[in-house]
Design a protein around this motif. Structure first.
Motif, short mmCIF file in Angstrom:
data_model
loop_
_atom_site.label_atom_id
_atom_site.label_comp_id
_atom_site.label_asym_id
_atom_site.label_seq_id
_atom_site.Cartn_x
_atom_site.Cartn_y
_atom_site.Cartn_z
N THR A 1 0.82 -1.21 0.00
CA THR A 1 0.00 0.00 0.00
C THR A 1 0.85 1.27 0.00
N SER A 2 2.09 1.17 0.51
CA SER A 2 2.95 2.35 0.49
C SER A 2 3.34 2.72 -0.93
N VAL A 3 3.55 1.70 -1.77
CA VAL A 3 3.87 1.95 -3.18
C VAL A 3 2.65 2.54 -3.89
N LEU A 4 1.48 2.01 -3.57
CA LEU A 4 0.26 2.57 -4.16
C LEU A 4 0.08 4.02 -3.74
N GLY A 5 0.43 4.33 -2.50
CA GLY A 5 0.34 5.71 -2.05
C GLY A 5 1.27 6.63 -2.81
N MET A 6 2.46 6.12 -3.15
CA MET A 6 3.40 6.92 -3.95
C MET A 6 2.80 7.26 -5.30
N ALA A 7 2.12 6.29 -5.91
CA ALA A 7 1.51 6.54 -7.22
C ALA A 7 0.28 7.42 -7.10
N LEU A 8 -0.48 7.24 -6.02
CA LEU A 8 -1.73 7.98 -5.86
C LEU A 8 -1.50 9.45 -5.56
N GLY A 9 -0.43 9.77 -4.83
CA GLY A 9 -0.20 11.15 -4.41
C GLY A 9 -0.17 12.15 -5.55
N PRO A 10 0.73 11.99 -6.54
CA PRO A 10 0.76 12.97 -7.64
C PRO A 10 -0.54 13.03 -8.43
N ILE A 11 -1.19 11.87 -8.64
CA ILE A 11 -2.44 11.86 -9.41
C ILE A 11 -3.54 12.56 -8.63
N LEU A 12 -3.67 12.24 -7.35
CA LEU A 12 -4.69 12.87 -6.52
C LEU A 12 -4.47 14.37 -6.43
N GLY A 13 -3.19 14.77 -6.29
CA GLY A 13 -2.91 16.20 -6.26
C GLY A 13 -3.32 16.88 -7.55
N GLY A 14 -3.05 16.22 -8.69
CA GLY A 14 -3.44 16.79 -9.97
C GLY A 14 -4.95 16.90 -10.12
N VAL A 15 -5.68 15.86 -9.73
CA VAL A 15 -7.15 15.89 -9.84
C VAL A 15 -7.73 17.00 -8.98
N LEU A 16 -7.25 17.12 -7.75
CA LEU A 16 -7.80 18.13 -6.85
C LEU A 16 -7.51 19.55 -7.36
N LEU A 17 -6.32 19.75 -7.89
CA LEU A 17 -5.97 21.09 -8.37
C LEU A 17 -6.68 21.45 -9.67
N GLU A 18 -7.19 20.44 -10.36
CA GLU A 18 -7.99 20.72 -11.55
C GLU A 18 -9.32 21.38 -11.18
N HIS A 19 -9.82 21.11 -9.97
CA HIS A 19 -11.16 21.54 -9.59
C HIS A 19 -11.21 22.42 -8.35
N PHE A 20 -10.17 22.38 -7.50
CA PHE A 20 -10.23 23.10 -6.23
C PHE A 20 -8.94 23.89 -6.02
N TRP A 21 -8.89 24.61 -4.88
CA TRP A 21 -7.68 25.38 -4.55
C TRP A 21 -6.66 24.45 -3.88
N TRP A 22 -5.43 24.93 -3.74
CA TRP A 22 -4.34 24.08 -3.29
C TRP A 22 -4.58 23.47 -1.90
N GLY A 23 -5.36 24.13 -1.06
CA GLY A 23 -5.61 23.59 0.28
C GLY A 23 -6.34 22.26 0.26
N SER A 24 -6.99 21.94 -0.86
CA SER A 24 -7.72 20.68 -0.94
C SER A 24 -6.81 19.46 -0.85
N VAL A 25 -5.50 19.62 -1.20
CA VAL A 25 -4.59 18.48 -1.13
C VAL A 25 -4.35 18.06 0.32
N PHE A 26 -4.60 18.96 1.25
CA PHE A 26 -4.52 18.62 2.67
C PHE A 26 -5.90 18.31 3.24
#
Length: 517
Positions: A141-166
């Motif tokens: 799951t730690s490896v999956l988290g590494m892959a998920l982080g950049p993608i999740l950050g990109g998806v959130l920033l497409e629709h919300f402000w930077w604070g959404s990543v936290f």
């Protein structure tokens, strides 16, 4: 504990682990937007990234012993509370200083959570075979988290402000709190077991001093007095920490373990694997956005290829190590990682004359896959050799050393790669006439200032900034490649190829800690 309940507990603690790892990588795609909105300078930008893994690495050694005193169910739940509150503080930070402080508090929560997740698995899974499977899932799951982080950050920033990543952490914390409160077994607290808070703070202080000295030494115009004071502080505190460990009946770190060649090789390999991959992810993410103009989501999808390459070799690594031996596995993993780093450099459009600047960014994906494949081999083999270097009653301490190696690799990868990239940019940029002087501080500033200029001067400024940035990008990846090659050489020289491999039993490999159960 019944079979369905313990597997649901595994899902709960794995969710907590994913959240911890995601917060290590989610800023790769969010950093340019975040620093632009907050007006962070290059030094503050690095501390926004580094505060989290720095505090976490410093507190990991003491967190397991604290669980002995208060019980790991309570440790897990309190860690979630701290992580959730810190996420709220980070999401609504109004200045770089406030965000750095919130990221440090996130590190406290992560250091509290991480040993507790593994210890709860130890308590819930009494069968050695099931426990090995559970820990394998936990690690994956730690490896999956590494892959998920950049993608999740990109998806959130497409629709919300930077604070959404936290802010995305908060619902995860709520779910894990409810599930953990229901599923996590109560563990007996040992009030008479000592917890060395002083030694834990010493470890963190030494790391802070070392990282600060390193950052200042590679920064153009770095203050020599600050470098000397920070380096001296790191050295003195580290010596005091070592002396304290020798005098303690229940030390955070058994120094005798560190003299084992297998553990030394495993520690170096684990740290280098995370050093190179973390640094490559960081500088590539910035280049894709600042030079190629990619969106955060597009950047996350490209960078995630590294984790995709890591998954199959990480899962197969155990069987391969049994067949071919730890020495060959670590050497192969580091060499493959070095080749992948070079391939990323060679296929980055416009950096080397192999590809024009107009070539698509997808060219770097094969290099990331190769780098990830080498990382998977190295991580599995390094963890195996660290665990097999310790006797069964020290398995938990070996596990803590393993986690610290990964965190230090991540920390120094961010600090060194980020500092070298920024320093070379500032030192080598050739600003065109009438360009704003502030453009020399960072690529982010150059892009922001170019927006206020007419078309021709703006183009000239961006061309100069891109040239300087790519020069720094090239040398950071060259440094990463060289260090990986040095790690392979260190492994070849330190481990005797004729020595039989020690196999780790499921019981010893899976035991989280004698001091932290």
């Amino acid at each position: 504990m019944s079979s369905p309940r313990r597997w649901w507990l595994l899902a709960t603690v794995s969710l907590g682990l994913v959240m911890i790892v995601v917060d290590n990588t989610i800023l790769y795609t969010a950093l340019p937007v975040l620093t632009g909105d907050l007006g962070a300078d290059p030094s503050e930008m690095l501390w926004i990234i580094n505060a989290y893994p720095l505090v976490m690495a410093g507190l990991l050694l003491g967190a397991g012993t604290l669980g002995d005193k208060i019980g790991y169910r309570r440790m897990f739940l309190w860690g979630l509370v701290v992580f959730g509150l810190a996420s709220l503080a980070a999401a609504f930070s109004s200045s770089p200083t406030a965000l750095i402080a919130a990221r440090a508090l996130l590190g406290v929560g992560a250091a509290t959570l991480m040993p507790a997740t593994l210890s709860l698995i130890r308590v819930a899974f009494e069968d050695a075979r099931e426990r090995s499977i559970a820990i394998g899932i936990w690690a994956t799951t730690s490896v999956l988290g590494m892959a998920l982080g950049p993608i999740l950050g990109g998806v959130l920033l497409e629709h919300f402000w930077w604070g959404s990543v936290f802010l995305i952490n908060v619902p995860v914390v709520v779910v894990a709190l409810v599930a953990g409160g229901i599923l996590a077994p109560k563990t007996s607290a040992r009030r008479d077991t000592p917890w060395d808070l002083v030694a834990s703070l010493m470890a963190m202080t030494g790391l802070v001093g070392l990282v600060y000295a390193l950052k200042e030494s590679v920064r153009p115009g770095g203050n020599l007095l600050h470098i000397a004071v920070a380096a001296a502080l790191a050295l003195v505190v580290t010596l005091l920490f070592v002396r304290r460990q020798r005098d303690q009946e229940h030390p955070l770190l058994d120094l005798a373990l560190l003299r084992a060649p297998r553990l030394q090789v495993g520690f170096v390999a684990a740290a280098l694997a995370l050093f190179a991959t973390t640094g490559a992810q960081l500088v590539l993410s910035q280049r894709l956005q600042l030079v190629d103009g990619q969106t955060p989501l597009g950047t996350g999808l490209v960078v995630a290829a590294l984790a995709v390459g890591c998954l199959p070799t990480g899962l197969m690594g155990g069987a391969l190590a049994h067949r071919h031996g730890i020495r060959r596995m670590i050497m192969s993993g580091l060499i493959v990682s070095a080749a992948g780093t070079l391939l990323v450099l060679a296929t980055s459009p416009g950096v080397l004359p192999l590809l024009p600047a107009t070539a698509g960014h997808a060219w770097v994906v094969p290099g990331l896959l190769v780098l990830g494949a080498g990382m998977g081999l190295t991580m599995t083999a390094a963890s195996a050799t660290i665990m097999s270097s310790a006797p069964a009653h020290r398995a938990g301490m070996a596990a803590s050393i393993n986690e610290v190696a990964y965190k230090m690799g991540t920390l120094f990868g961010m600090a060194v790669f980020g500092s070298v990239l920024g320093s070379l940019y500032t030192a080598t940029i050739d600003l065109p006439p009438a360009a704003p002087p502030g453009a020399a501080s960072s690529m982010d500033q150059a892009r922001a200032l170019a927006q206020a200029l007419p078309a021709a001067p703006a183009r000239a400024l961006l061309d100069a900034a891109t040239t300087a940035f790519d020069r720094g990008y090239l040398w950071t990846l060259v440094i990463g490649t060289a260090l990986l090659a040095c790690g392979a050489l260190f492994t070849a020289l330190r481990l005797d190829k004729t020595a039989p491999a020690r196999e780790t039993s499921p019981q010893s490999a899976a035991a989280p800690s004698e001091a932290g159960r």
